[in-house]
Design a protein around this motif. Structure first.
Motif, PDB file in Angstrom:
ATOM      1  N   ARG A   1      14.761  10.241   9.649  1.00  0.00           N
ATOM      2  CA  ARG A   1      15.559   9.362   8.938  1.00  0.00           C
ATOM      3  C   ARG A   1      16.616   8.648   9.889  1.00  0.00           C
ATOM      4  N   THR A   2      16.602   9.396  11.015  1.00  0.00           N
ATOM      5  CA  THR A   2      17.762   8.511  12.162  1.00  0.00           C
ATOM      6  C   THR A   2      16.841   7.461  12.675  1.00  0.00           C
ATOM      7  N   CYS A   3      15.562   7.856  13.219  1.00  0.00           N
ATOM      8  CA  CYS A   3      14.726   6.979  13.822  1.00  0.00           C
ATOM      9  C   CYS A   3      14.209   5.805  12.981  1.00  0.00           C
ATOM     10  N   ARG A   4      13.630   6.289  11.933  1.00  0.00           N
ATOM     11  CA  ARG A   4      12.918   5.326  11.080  1.00  0.00           C
ATOM     12  C   ARG A   4      13.723   4.854   9.982  1.00  0.00           C
ATOM     13  N   GLY A   5      14.455   5.415   9.363  1.00  0.00           N
ATOM     14  CA  GLY A   5      15.461   5.016   8.349  1.00  0.00           C
ATOM     15  C   GLY A   5      14.616   5.314   6.923  1.00  0.00           C
TER      16      GLY A   5
ATOM     17  N   THR B   1      14.999   5.299   2.573  1.00  0.00           N
ATOM     18  CA  THR B   1      15.567   4.570   1.294  1.00  0.00           C
ATOM     19  C   THR B   1      16.359   5.420   0.200  1.00  0.00           C
ATOM     20  N   PHE B   2      16.080   6.781   0.414  1.00  0.00           N
ATOM     21  CA  PHE B   2      16.718   7.686  -0.522  1.00  0.00           C
ATOM     22  C   PHE B   2      16.684   9.143   0.182  1.00  0.00           C
ATOM     23  N   ASP B   3      17.361  10.086  -0.355  1.00  0.00           N
ATOM     24  CA  ASP B   3      17.590  11.490   0.276  1.00  0.00           C
ATOM     25  C   ASP B   3      16.426  12.312  -0.109  1.00  0.00           C
ATOM     26  N   LEU B   4      15.184  12.272   0.516  1.00  0.00           N
ATOM     27  CA  LEU B   4      14.133  12.815  -0.115  1.00  0.00           C
ATOM     28  C   LEU B   4      14.268  14.609  -0.206  1.00  0.00           C
ATOM     29  N   LEU B   5      15.276  15.126   0.327  1.00  0.00           N
ATOM     30  CA  LEU B   5      15.615  16.410   0.678  1.00  0.00           C
ATOM     31  C   LEU B   5      16.839  16.801  -0.091  1.00  0.00           C
ATOM     32  N   SER B   6      17.244  16.113  -0.887  1.00  0.00           N
ATOM     33  CA  SER B   6      18.663  16.386  -1.674  1.00  0.00           C
ATOM     34  C   SER B   6      18.287  17.347  -2.729  1.00  0.00           C
ATOM     35  N   GLY B   7      17.162  17.637  -3.282  1.00  0.00           N
ATOM     36  CA  GLY B   7      16.757  18.475  -4.324  1.00  0.00           C
ATOM     37  C   GLY B   7      17.370  17.942  -5.655  1.00  0.00           C
ATOM     38  N   GLU B   8      17.722  16.645  -5.877  1.00  0.00           N
ATOM     39  CA  GLU B   8      18.199  16.163  -6.843  1.00  0.00           C
ATOM     40  C   GLU B   8      16.938  15.651  -7.776  1.00  0.00           C
ATOM     41  N   PRO B   9      17.073  15.627  -9.161  1.00  0.00           N
ATOM     42  CA  PRO B   9      16.158  14.811 -10.024  1.00  0.00           C
ATOM     43  C   PRO B   9      15.927  13.741  -9.689  1.00  0.00           C
ATOM     44  N   GLY B  10      14.637  13.191  -9.410  1.00  0.00           N
ATOM     45  CA  GLY B  10      14.516  11.715  -9.222  1.00  0.00           C
ATOM     46  C   GLY B  10      14.451  11.348  -7.624  1.00  0.00           C
TER      47      GLY B  10
ATOM     48  N   HIS C   1       0.775  -1.169   0.035  1.00  0.00           N
ATOM     49  CA  HIS C   1       0.182   0.035   0.016  1.00  0.00           C
ATOM     50  C   HIS C   1       0.895   1.253   0.010  1.00  0.00           C
ATOM     51  N   GLY C   2       2.076   1.149  -0.567  1.00  0.00           N
ATOM     52  CA  GLY C   2       2.711   2.468  -0.840  1.00  0.00           C
ATOM     53  C   GLY C   2       4.248   2.174  -1.305  1.00  0.00           C
ATOM     54  N   THR C   3       4.746   3.036  -1.951  1.00  0.00           N
ATOM     55  CA  THR C   3       6.142   2.992  -2.101  1.00  0.00           C
ATOM     56  C   THR C   3       7.087   3.425  -1.187  1.00  0.00           C
ATOM     57  N   PRO C   4       8.036   2.632  -0.842  1.00  0.00           N
ATOM     58  CA  PRO C   4       8.676   2.705   0.604  1.00  0.00           C
ATOM     59  C   PRO C   4       9.875   3.951   0.302  1.00  0.00           C
ATOM     60  N   LEU C   5       9.541   5.048   0.795  1.00  0.00           N
ATOM     61  CA  LEU C   5      10.477   6.234   1.475  1.00  0.00           C
ATOM     62  C   LEU C   5      11.241   5.455   2.902  1.00  0.00           C
ATOM     63  N   LYS C   6      10.320   5.442   3.629  1.00  0.00           N
ATOM     64  CA  LYS C   6      10.882   4.726   4.910  1.00  0.00           C
ATOM     65  C   LYS C   6      11.008   3.320   4.755  1.00  0.00           C
ATOM     66  N   ARG C   7      12.063   2.676   5.710  1.00  0.00           N
ATOM     67  CA  ARG C   7      12.683   1.425   5.917  1.00  0.00           C
ATOM     68  C   ARG C   7      11.429   0.296   6.148  1.00  0.00           C
ATOM     69  N   MET C   8      11.485  -0.910   5.394  1.00  0.00           N
ATOM     70  CA  MET C   8      10.310  -1.764   5.450  1.00  0.00           C
ATOM     71  C   MET C   8      11.029  -3.043   5.888  1.00  0.00           C
ATOM     72  N   GLY C   9      10.161  -3.987   6.263  1.00  0.00           N
ATOM     73  CA  GLY C   9      10.363  -5.355   6.385  1.00  0.00           C
ATOM     74  C   GLY C   9      11.861  -5.689   7.179  1.00  0.00           C
ATOM     75  N   LEU C  10      12.687  -6.329   7.011  1.00  0.00           N
ATOM     76  CA  LEU C  10      13.787  -6.517   7.616  1.00  0.00           C
ATOM     77  C   LEU C  10      14.698  -5.368   8.071  1.00  0.00           C
ATOM     78  N   ASP C  11      14.717  -4.282   7.137  1.00  0.00           N
ATOM     79  CA  ASP C  11      15.409  -3.114   7.224  1.00  0.00           C
ATOM     80  C   ASP C  11      15.010  -2.521   8.673  1.00  0.00           C
ATOM     81  N   GLN C  12      13.930  -2.666   9.112  1.00  0.00           N
ATOM     82  CA  GLN C  12      13.408  -2.058  10.356  1.00  0.00           C
ATOM     83  C   GLN C  12      14.092  -2.592  11.581  1.00  0.00           C
ATOM     84  N   GLN C  13      14.622  -3.570  11.507  1.00  0.00           N
ATOM     85  CA  GLN C  13      15.427  -4.346  12.692  1.00  0.00           C
ATOM     86  C   GLN C  13      16.634  -3.246  13.111  1.00  0.00           C
ATOM     87  N   PHE C  14      16.982  -2.665  12.383  1.00  0.00           N
ATOM     88  CA  PHE C  14      18.072  -1.663  12.863  1.00  0.00           C
ATOM     89  C   PHE C  14      17.465   0.020  13.383  1.00  0.00           C
ATOM     90  N   TYR C  15      16.292  -0.056  13.447  1.00  0.00           N
ATOM     91  CA  TYR C  15      15.681   1.325  13.944  1.00  0.00           C
ATOM     92  C   TYR C  15      14.911   0.924  15.096  1.00  0.00           C
TER      93      TYR C  15
END
Length: 774
Positions: free
Chosen positions: A656-660, A662-671, A460-474
């Motif tokens: 991004r520190t607490c939740r993690g 997958t990319f830098d939303l605030l980079s200002g870069e295209p994409g 139900h969404g595209t993952p900006l935040k870390r999901m699944g097993l990645d959440q083990q580290f947060y």
């Protein structure tokens, strides 16, 4: 950075079925501080998106050289192809689902220079497991034993106890090719390469540095996915090793070397035999018979087996006695038994009558024409499951659909929806008998998947935040999640729907299971291409939005540390006031939150419109002229409409520190950034005052964002899913319409007849050619 003509390292990466890992693998090399390398990524006709990913990475960095084989040949053939293209002084083999640690290439380059270019350099590695644990190798003491030395392996036979794989060492290319080494077909090819090359090498050095992170995959590895008989090639591989060693007869130390390799070979036979997933019961006698023959054929004269229980296993294997080996099977225990036991360890609670009824129903035939749908843990039917349901009614009308809906939502069901209530006899009957189970989350742990059933996970969404097993580290999320249970639920999936390549790579990696990915786009986003001007006007009228108002939808995501109540990070009253009379503010709190008194009060005063309980977020998006959000996945869906998106991220660093992420939303870069970026209320208000929210720069960022994250959303995703899952069609059809050729639903201004919509990127060239002054 351009690749050197003759780089120090040629990093050879075989690529097959590693879509969820290959980007991390390649980037672990391209981000090294030591720049003098080339990467030869060999696509072995991978059936997933791995080949496209290496092409994408090569377009960004000329040191990445993609090679696409004409036909699949296996990992050995892919490595051989890489060697043929290599130009470096040294060959470093990395598997496509592994990675190397920062500083690795520099450490290797320094040690090679210090050792004056040995033929082989050994280094350390760790195993990384899906539960986040990191297991050190046994290599440390052996590498320490040759610290600051350059030795001949025949003089230090303990080095043969280091894991016999080619990716924990680098080979000097002229030595490797000069000896005529080539990888063979089939499994266990590494052992052949290691034991023959160590026999020939005269100058070997060690490096006490962890270079490779060796990923222990739950599924998808060649060892786990190969048929039992393919494992029998281990005997042929070792016969080749000893044939090679026979050719070195008379060389000093070769007899001792041969005896040591024999011990390693029999240990390898035992290791493989002890793993039922490699050699299951029906193949064990045949395996033992062949192993016994190889033992007797290759046993060195005067050979003495190891002491203790291991030596006893050697003797039983030599005898070929299957009965004797079965008695020792318990001693050979592996982790496989504990892994299998996970599925048996859970006990379904609830009333005994329901439990017994469910068990009986599971013994009755599967109903091939029944599908059970659910969304958001039994909330109102919606999201991807509802879109799939509607498509299934068109393309597979014989399949009946029923919905799991909680009592509190029962009164607001759409016409034609057949409801079943959770924890009832009808509920458990449907879950036991339905062929298709469709959900955008997971069904309860008590649901047992039976043969013949098909589970479709739509997400139900595209993952900006870390999901699944990645959440083990947060810690913000890991404390409340049982990851073993999560994997059990994921193991039930047959299909996983993906909206874009970014999602596919993440789902493959963070949900390691045997599901197949449907790269179809999100069914719920079809409406953004099918809705008409009349639909937009109707929705706005139902929301009470005047035809000449600009509607701004504010839809922040939930904070994991703040789930009890909605607390806006934005002064809603001020924002609505600063927008002015020409705007109307729609506020949608996350569905995890209950009713908020302050939000209710503002809505009652007419300062904003509270749409938190509106049943369709898609309709809200169609009604809105622009979206303001933080980290919610709504941004990816809304981007399909090609309307302005403003990011308000006042707590980005904390999130991004607490939740993690997958990319830098605030980079200002295209994409990466979908439009104007703001981190304070003042910046957000100024974005609307200045008109930047709808400016050219924002449109440019939005176009790149759409191309990356809306690649497959074209209005036909639900049909693709329904045809593949319910009709069994192999090809996904209809084919995806390119982003530039799509026409989203008209903007509110266009729908209201308030002027032509802003020219889309696809129209700009036509307007310019026509001399338009729009």
């Amino acid at each position: 950075m351009p690749a050197a003509a003759n780089p120090r390292f040629s990093v050879i990466v075989p690529v097959y079925g590693v879509e969820g890992y290959i980007r991390e693998c390649i980037e672990s090399v391209t981000t090294q501080s030591y720049p003098d390398f080339e990467i030869i990524a060999v696509d072995d006709c991978s059936l997933d998106g791995s080949g496209a990913i290496i092409d994408e990475l090569a377009a960004r960095d000329p040191r990445v050289r993609p090679v696409h084989r004409a036909e699949n040949g296996g990992i050995g053939a892919a490595r051989n192809t890489g060697v043929e293209h290599a130009r470096g002084d040294y060959l470093l083999f990395i598997d496509g689902d592994d990675s190397i640690r920062p500083g690795s290439l520099q450490a290797m380059a320094d040690r090679l220079a210090e050792a004056e270019d040995p033929e082989v350099l050994l280094f350390d590695h760790v195993r990384t497991h899906v539960d986040g644990t990191v297991e050190p190798s046994n290599s440390g003491p052996y590498l320490a034993g040759i610290r600051d030395q350059v030795i001949r392996p025949a003089d230090r036979l303990e080095l043969l106890r280091i894991f016999a794989v080619v990716w924990n060492r680098v080979y000097r290319r002229d030595f490797f090719t000069g000896e005529g080494y080539a990888f063979t077909d089939g499994l266990y090819e590494d052992a052949l390469m290691v034991y023959t090359s160590m026999a020939a090498a005269q100058r070997v050095a060690g490096l006490e540095y962890v270079v490779v992170e060796y990923r222990q995959r739950r599924v998808g590895s060649s060892m786990r996915s190969s048929t039992p008989r393919k494992h029998f090639v281990i005997f042929e591989q070792y016969r080749r090793v000893f044939a090679y060693l026979d050719g070195l007869a008379g060389r000093p130390g070769i007899d001792e070397y041969r005896s040591t390799v024999f011990t390693r070979m029999i240990s390898h036979f035992l290791f493989t035999f002890a793993r039922d997933f490699r050699i299951p019961k029906g193949h064990r006698r045949a395996y033992l018979k062949q192993a016994s023959k190889v033992y007797r054929d290759l046993e060195p004269a005067g050979y003495t087996p190891p002491p203790g229980i291991l030596g006893l296993k050697f003797k039983v294997l030599k005898s070929g006695s299957y009965t004797g080996f079965e008695g020792l099977k318990a001693v050979n225990g592996t982790r496989e038994a504990s892994i299998r036991s996970l599925g048996r360890s859970k006990r379904w609670g609830g009333r005994k009558a329901l439990r017994a009824y469910y068990a009986v129903q599971r013994r009755l035939p599967v109903d091939d024409n029944l599908a059970v749908y659910s969304a958001y843990w039994g909330r109102t039917p919606g999201c991807n499951p509802l879109a799939v349901h509607e498509a299934a009614k068109r393309v597979a009308p014989g399949v009946r659909g029923v919905w799991v809906v909680n009592q509190e939502y029962a009164g607001s069901l759409q016409p034609g929806i057949k409801r079943i209530a959770p924890a009832t006899f009808g509920y458990w009957k449907a879950l036991a008998r339905a062929k298709y189970l469709v959900n955008n989350v997971n069904f309860p742990d008590a649901v047992i998947k039976r043969p013949g059933q098909i589970h479709l996970q739509t997400h139900h969404g595209t993952p900006l935040k870390r999901m699944g097993l990645d959440q083990q580290f947060y810690p913000a999320v890991s404390r409340s999640m049982d990851f073993e249970k999560l994997l059990e639920r994921v193991d039930r999936w047959d299909w996983s729907v993906s909206s874009n390549q970014h999602s596919t790579e993440n789902w493959e990696r963070v949900y390691p299971a045997d599901f197949r990915t449907l790269n179809t786009g999100y069914p719920r986003n079809d409406v953004y291409y099918r809705a008409t001007a009349a639909d937009v006007r109707r929705i706005r009228a139902e929301l009470g939005i005047a035809h000449d108002k600009t509607a701004i939808l504010y839809a922040p995501t939930v904070r994991d540390h703040q789930k009890d109540a909605f607390v806006s990070r934005l002064d809603l009253a001020r924002f609505a006031r600063e927008l002015g009379p020409d705007f109307v503010l729609l506020v949608r709190a996350h569905y995890f939150y209950g009713s908020d008194p302050e939000l209710n009060s503002l809505a009652e005063r007419g300062a904003l419109v509270d749409v938190s309980r509106h049943p369709s977020v898609e309709e809200l998006c169609l009604a809105a002229d622009a979206l303001v959000t933080d980290y919610s996945s709504i941004m990816f869906d809304y981007a399909n409409l090609d309307r302005p998106i403003v990011t308000y991220a006042d707590d980005w660093e904390a999130y991004r520190t607490c939740r993690g992420v997958t990319f830098d939303l605030l980079s200002g870069e295209p994409g990466e950034s979908p439009g104007v970026l703001t981190t304070t209320e003042d910046e957000l208000i100024e974005a609307f005052r200045s008109g930047a929210w709808d400016g050219e720069h924002a449109a440019t960022l939005r176009q790149a964002f759409r191309e990356r994250f809306c690649a497959w959303d074209d209005g036909f995703a639900a049909e693709r899913v329904a045809r593949r899952v319910f009709l069994g069609e192999e090809a996904l059809r209809p084919p995806v319409v390119p982003v530039a050729e799509r026409r989203p639903a008209p903007s509110p201004r266009a729908a209201e007849g308030l002027g032509a919509p802003r020219p889309r990127a696809a129209d700009q060239d036509e307007l310019t050619a026509a001399g338009s002054d729009h």
